[in-house]
Design a protein around this motif. Sequence first.
Motif, PDB file in Angstrom:
ATOM      1  N   LEU A 121       0.856  -1.184   0.000  1.00  0.00           N
ATOM      2  CA  LEU A 121       0.000   0.000   0.000  1.00  0.00           C
ATOM      3  C   LEU A 121       0.891   1.232   0.000  1.00  0.00           C
ATOM      4  O   LEU A 121       1.842   1.330   0.788  1.00  0.00           O
ATOM      5  CB  LEU A 121      -0.909   0.008   1.234  1.00  0.00           C
ATOM      6  N   ILE A 122       0.572   2.172  -0.884  1.00  0.00           N
ATOM      7  CA  ILE A 122       1.348   3.401  -1.017  1.00  0.00           C
ATOM      8  C   ILE A 122       0.439   4.573  -0.684  1.00  0.00           C
ATOM      9  O   ILE A 122      -0.614   4.754  -1.312  1.00  0.00           O
ATOM     10  CB  ILE A 122       1.911   3.553  -2.445  1.00  0.00           C
ATOM     11  N   PHE A 123       0.829   5.360   0.293  1.00  0.00           N
ATOM     12  CA  PHE A 123       0.114   6.568   0.676  1.00  0.00           C
ATOM     13  C   PHE A 123       0.970   7.766   0.260  1.00  0.00           C
ATOM     14  O   PHE A 123       2.036   8.002   0.820  1.00  0.00           O
ATOM     15  CB  PHE A 123      -0.141   6.599   2.180  1.00  0.00           C
ATOM     16  N   LYS A 124       0.470   8.535  -0.703  1.00  0.00           N
ATOM     17  CA  LYS A 124       1.214   9.703  -1.180  1.00  0.00           C
ATOM     18  C   LYS A 124       1.238  10.824  -0.150  1.00  0.00           C
ATOM     19  O   LYS A 124       2.138  11.670  -0.172  1.00  0.00           O
ATOM     20  CB  LYS A 124       0.587  10.214  -2.477  1.00  0.00           C
ATOM     21  N   GLY A 125       0.236  10.849   0.743  1.00  0.00           N
ATOM     22  CA  GLY A 125       0.223  11.900   1.751  1.00  0.00           C
ATOM     23  C   GLY A 125      -0.866  11.694   2.781  1.00  0.00           C
ATOM     24  O   GLY A 125      -2.034  11.471   2.440  1.00  0.00           O
ATOM     25  N   GLY A 147       3.730  12.726   9.287  1.00  0.00           N
ATOM     26  CA  GLY A 147       4.315  13.802   8.491  1.00  0.00           C
ATOM     27  C   GLY A 147       3.491  14.087   7.248  1.00  0.00           C
ATOM     28  O   GLY A 147       3.286  13.206   6.417  1.00  0.00           O
ATOM     29  N   MET A 148       3.027  15.313   7.131  1.00  0.00           N
ATOM     30  CA  MET A 148       2.149  15.691   6.014  1.00  0.00           C
ATOM     31  C   MET A 148       2.822  15.518   4.663  1.00  0.00           C
ATOM     32  O   MET A 148       2.170  15.202   3.670  1.00  0.00           O
ATOM     33  CB  MET A 148       1.699  17.139   6.196  1.00  0.00           C
ATOM     34  N   TYR A 149       4.129  15.742   4.608  1.00  0.00           N
ATOM     35  CA  TYR A 149       4.822  15.692   3.325  1.00  0.00           C
ATOM     36  C   TYR A 149       5.658  14.428   3.152  1.00  0.00           C
ATOM     37  O   TYR A 149       6.474  14.338   2.244  1.00  0.00           O
ATOM     38  CB  TYR A 149       5.661  16.960   3.130  1.00  0.00           C
ATOM     39  N   GLY A 150       5.412  13.442   4.000  1.00  0.00           N
ATOM     40  CA  GLY A 150       6.046  12.154   3.796  1.00  0.00           C
ATOM     41  C   GLY A 150       5.263  11.326   2.784  1.00  0.00           C
ATOM     42  O   GLY A 150       4.105  11.608   2.465  1.00  0.00           O
ATOM     43  N   GLN A 151       5.902  10.300   2.266  1.00  0.00           N
ATOM     44  CA  GLN A 151       5.237   9.298   1.435  1.00  0.00           C
ATOM     45  C   GLN A 151       5.544   7.944   2.045  1.00  0.00           C
ATOM     46  O   GLN A 151       6.684   7.678   2.429  1.00  0.00           O
ATOM     47  CB  GLN A 151       5.725   9.362  -0.010  1.00  0.00           C
ATOM     48  N   PHE A 152       4.530   7.078   2.113  1.00  0.00           N
ATOM     49  CA  PHE A 152       4.666   5.854   2.878  1.00  0.00           C
ATOM     50  C   PHE A 152       4.277   4.652   2.017  1.00  0.00           C
ATOM     51  O   PHE A 152       3.256   4.673   1.334  1.00  0.00           O
ATOM     52  CB  PHE A 152       3.780   5.900   4.122  1.00  0.00           C
ATOM     53  N   GLU A 153       5.121   3.623   2.074  1.00  0.00           N
ATOM     54  CA  GLU A 153       4.803   2.378   1.401  1.00  0.00           C
ATOM     55  C   GLU A 153       4.984   1.240   2.400  1.00  0.00           C
ATOM     56  O   GLU A 153       6.019   1.151   3.070  1.00  0.00           O
ATOM     57  CB  GLU A 153       5.692   2.147   0.185  1.00  0.00           C
ATOM     58  N   PHE A 154       3.972   0.359   2.490  1.00  0.00           N
ATOM     59  CA  PHE A 154       3.985  -0.736   3.448  1.00  0.00           C
ATOM     60  C   PHE A 154       3.711  -2.048   2.715  1.00  0.00           C
ATOM     61  O   PHE A 154       2.724  -2.171   1.980  1.00  0.00           O
ATOM     62  CB  PHE A 154       2.931  -0.516   4.536  1.00  0.00           C
ATOM     63  N   VAL A 220      -6.673  11.896   4.605  1.00  0.00           N
ATOM     64  CA  VAL A 220      -5.911  11.253   3.542  1.00  0.00           C
ATOM     65  C   VAL A 220      -5.940  12.243   2.386  1.00  0.00           C
ATOM     66  O   VAL A 220      -6.839  12.245   1.562  1.00  0.00           O
ATOM     67  CB  VAL A 220      -6.527   9.893   3.157  1.00  0.00           C
ATOM     68  N   TRP A 221      -4.957  13.118   2.352  1.00  0.00           N
ATOM     69  CA  TRP A 221      -5.041  14.303   1.499  1.00  0.00           C
ATOM     70  C   TRP A 221      -4.347  14.111   0.155  1.00  0.00           C
ATOM     71  O   TRP A 221      -4.410  14.992  -0.707  1.00  0.00           O
ATOM     72  CB  TRP A 221      -4.498  15.529   2.227  1.00  0.00           C
ATOM     73  N   LYS A 222      -3.688  12.965  -0.017  1.00  0.00           N
ATOM     74  CA  LYS A 222      -3.111  12.620  -1.314  1.00  0.00           C
ATOM     75  C   LYS A 222      -3.526  11.202  -1.691  1.00  0.00           C
ATOM     76  O   LYS A 222      -4.122  10.473  -0.904  1.00  0.00           O
ATOM     77  CB  LYS A 222      -1.590  12.758  -1.287  1.00  0.00           C
ATOM     78  N   ARG A 223      -3.177  10.792  -2.870  1.00  0.00           N
ATOM     79  CA  ARG A 223      -3.680   9.550  -3.445  1.00  0.00           C
ATOM     80  C   ARG A 223      -3.142   8.312  -2.719  1.00  0.00           C
ATOM     81  O   ARG A 223      -2.045   8.333  -2.157  1.00  0.00           O
ATOM     82  CB  ARG A 223      -3.328   9.482  -4.933  1.00  0.00           C
ATOM     83  N   VAL A 224      -3.940   7.242  -2.803  1.00  0.00           N
ATOM     84  CA  VAL A 224      -3.590   5.952  -2.211  1.00  0.00           C
ATOM     85  C   VAL A 224      -3.556   4.910  -3.331  1.00  0.00           C
ATOM     86  O   VAL A 224      -4.469   4.864  -4.171  1.00  0.00           O
ATOM     87  CB  VAL A 224      -4.611   5.538  -1.138  1.00  0.00           C
ATOM     88  N   ALA A 423       0.401  19.939  -3.196  1.00  0.00           N
ATOM     89  CA  ALA A 423      -0.723  19.023  -3.194  1.00  0.00           C
ATOM     90  C   ALA A 423      -0.560  18.002  -4.312  1.00  0.00           C
ATOM     91  O   ALA A 423       0.533  17.507  -4.558  1.00  0.00           O
ATOM     92  CB  ALA A 423      -2.022  19.814  -3.308  1.00  0.00           C
ATOM     93  N   ASP A 424      -1.640  17.683  -4.999  1.00  0.00           N
ATOM     94  CA  ASP A 424      -1.599  16.636  -6.007  1.00  0.00           C
ATOM     95  C   ASP A 424      -0.619  16.975  -7.120  1.00  0.00           C
ATOM     96  O   ASP A 424      -0.442  18.143  -7.484  1.00  0.00           O
ATOM     97  CB  ASP A 424      -3.000  16.431  -6.585  1.00  0.00           C
ATOM     98  N   ASP A 425      -0.006  15.932  -7.695  1.00  0.00           N
ATOM     99  CA  ASP A 425       0.990  16.130  -8.752  1.00  0.00           C
ATOM    100  C   ASP A 425       0.395  16.646 -10.052  1.00  0.00           C
ATOM    101  O   ASP A 425       1.131  17.056 -10.943  1.00  0.00           O
ATOM    102  CB  ASP A 425       1.711  14.811  -9.062  1.00  0.00           C
ATOM    103  N   SER A 426      -0.928  16.626 -10.186  1.00  0.00           N
ATOM    104  CA  SER A 426      -1.547  16.934 -11.471  1.00  0.00           C
ATOM    105  C   SER A 426      -1.221  18.342 -11.948  1.00  0.00           C
ATOM    106  O   SER A 426      -1.064  18.575 -13.148  1.00  0.00           O
ATOM    107  CB  SER A 426      -3.065  16.751 -11.392  1.00  0.00           C
TER     108      SER A 426
END
Length: 917
Positions: A121-125, A147-154, A220-224, A423-426
């Motif tokens: 699972l990848i949490f962009k933010g 962390g708001m600006y971290g990215q997490f993968e589990f 969950v303010w960025k994409r999952v 925010a989003d990369d778009s």
Amino acid sequence: MKRHLLPACVLFSSLLVLFLPQASASPHSPNLLELQSGWRMTSAKNVSGDDALVSQAAFDDSHWYPIQRMPATVLQVLEDNGVSKNLYQGMNLATPGDLWKQDWWYRTTFAAPPGHTAYSLIFKGINYRAEIWLNGHRVARRDQAVGMYGQFEFNVTEFIVPGGANVLAVKITPEQAVLGEDGVELADSWFDWINWKYIGFHNPKKNLDVSFVPDRNAGVWKRVYLSSTGPVAIRNPYVSTDLPLPATSPAALTVYCDLQNNTSKPVSGTLTGEISRPGKPIIAFQKTVTLLRDELKEVALTPADFAQLSVSDPDLWWPYRWGQPNLYHLQLDFKILDHVSDTQAIDFGIRKITQHRDTDNQFPEVGTGGNFYLKINGRDYLIRGGVYSPDLLYRNDPERDAATMRYVKDLGLNLLRWESKIADDSMIDRADREGVPVMLGWMCCQQWEHWEDWSAEDHWVARASLRARIRELRSHASVVLWASGSDGLPPDPVLNDYTQILKELHWQNAVVDTVAAGNRTWSGIQMIGPYVWRPPYYWFSEKYATSRGSSAEEGDNETIPPVESLKKFIPPDKLWPINEYWFFHSGANEGNNTLENVQRVLEKRYGPSHSVEEFSKKAQLAHYEDVRAQLETYATHWSNRKMTVHWMMNNPWPSLFGHLFDYYFKQGGGYFGAKKALRPLAIVWDYYATGDRSTAKLHVVNQTLEPREHLTVSVAYYSLDGSRKYSNEVKDFRIAASSSAEAMSIPRIPDTTSTYFVRCELRDAAGSLLAQNAYWASTTDDDLGDPKNETQFKTDLAKWADLSALNTMPRTTIKASATFTEANGEGTATITLTNPTNRIAFFLRAEITQGADGEEILPITYDDNYVTLFPRETRTIVAIFRTPALASHAPALRLEGYNVDKQTLPLKALPSVMSTN
């Protein structure tokens, strides 16, 4: 016919997928599925029992709030569900209460594709910290996903149900710490962008006010994403590009990626890659790689090892005003015994960014060592940009992104700055495609710059956040500059780590340690304002340190939109006189928070206002002349002006804080003043700003890549009654590419009226008009006084120009006509305005509306507006808009000027142009 029957388990899985929320594949990899739908949210106060139960199939979330679109912050979900209504109107944003003081559950069910070795699972933010649960198992603790600006993968391989239903539950804890009370947490801040008197945290005993929205943008303010791969996954693909400047061929490409072995056994395989672009030969390469058990390894493929990565005659990525923003496509596959374990792809641009300092040391109190500037592909890049903001609740809206970028290019801005709010990369993806350079960095003044309050957790969050952001940003062609500090300079231990991280991640763009003066070292960029209105002469005068050099932000924190927008967010009974409903939507700094400065400016220069309509009308005059002068002078004086970023370009919500266009995409005076100043070819009058102020200068600006010859430069002065008092011209004028030049000087004209007009024109050898400008001025000069007395947040002149005579200038009439064509969903209105009189028609605003009595169609672009027509002059304005915005209404033209009565007329429809697609 022979029938092939599916095994029962496969058939069941297929049917199950039909009834589960559908995930969408990422455009970058078929193995990444975005978990967009089926989400619900509730307060943790509404959930009792073991947290593990929330992520089990039997748990009932039917009474939770459905999330209409993901990602979404808590407050956005509540508004979408009608709990908090019309948050941006009136004072409604203050009503939801302290949502940040409680936890929030997000939950969804999804199907995992079968047949893969590893799942993650990848949490962009996430903002700010979370416990993550899958199928009854805890995947991450709240001290791991933080962390708001971290990215997490589990890695969730052991918990996933391949081909079946999976339940994901995320328990969000919002940012809790309050600066000045109990330390900090490294989320983000709106600081003075919203008024902390009304919105945020208040401790009267400490005289402490900290601004934030009621949920502190928690959620969950960025994409999952769900990643489903073979044994090895590809992460963080990136292409670093180099050019042998001043030559631009061959380009040297170095391809990087991280390979993750998700098994407990060593793995060997082949990394294969292709770089492609239409019309160019495909560049193919491969490399054998062996990974130890659970190993994460960075792989680099260089031109030294792969000659095909030295690319002759590349199609370069150029800023949009210089050429095409050409992009190449990289696809990477990792294969094990001819089976593709993972695929990743990115688009990238071939270009080279270099940073430099000039030799200007005019104001050593600001800093020494010269002003910062950029070169792109070897060419000096004069920056005239704007500060960008996403939505206050971080709504992701591609249509708003598209409209914003359309306005950026319509204005002629050539750089966007993010002060955090990443925010989003778009939006950055769009900047890549549109050729708009981007600057990013951490937010000023609050959590990110109070290093003395950082805990041990904050320190590792800061470093992890930088790694995450740089990994995301480094592959974007548009990203040209990163700032490690805003107003402050990080202490050496933090700064040294930041610098090392940038080096480790092969950052190929410009970087500055801070964008402010007054620190122990200076990076060549200042941020000392002003943050309020300044008279036009100020920008040209050469007396003020704040109006030259390289500035990351300067503009007016008190910007009044046109009255039609004011009526959308201020209640009718609160529109006049100015009151706390206005202040609620203002900035936070003293003076800004009561609109003290703009009220003073308009009354002193243009006279008292007696209605909201009059006040807003005068404000457009003031914003036009201030913004135009700011951006003009950064084109006329390259020697000591290399960069200005207008504060701000847009607002995160309906606001009276600085902007060039408002939240509704309505353009005010500042927008069209900026557009006038930012034209590639321009003619500029300097308000008698320099020396003893006895002589005005007329400049020609050429920001194109071609020299211009055989030009005619002309100027004329007019009194309020329309009589011409002075004229002059210079023929056979020549100007080099990417330069400016003084065309003539003009003495004081003794017999003009106390308020007068200056008309400037630039024509080619055939007499065609290339550029024009109209200025209004007073025989009483503005005088800000001693530069030592200038303050960032206050406008209080020693002497004010008197322009009140504009209120009583002779009324006049104009003739107007307009035609309308439509093609491919886009409407084009051509407006012809003629002044048949001997009077001046001043500051005419044209609007294309939804019917005769309707609102202006928004978003919309005009090639000019707020135009001034001199006696017997005819002008044409072209407007472009999306025709679906018309709904069932026929478009109409509404027109009004400072001394011209409002009129409305229908647009004459011409035959539509058929699409050739």
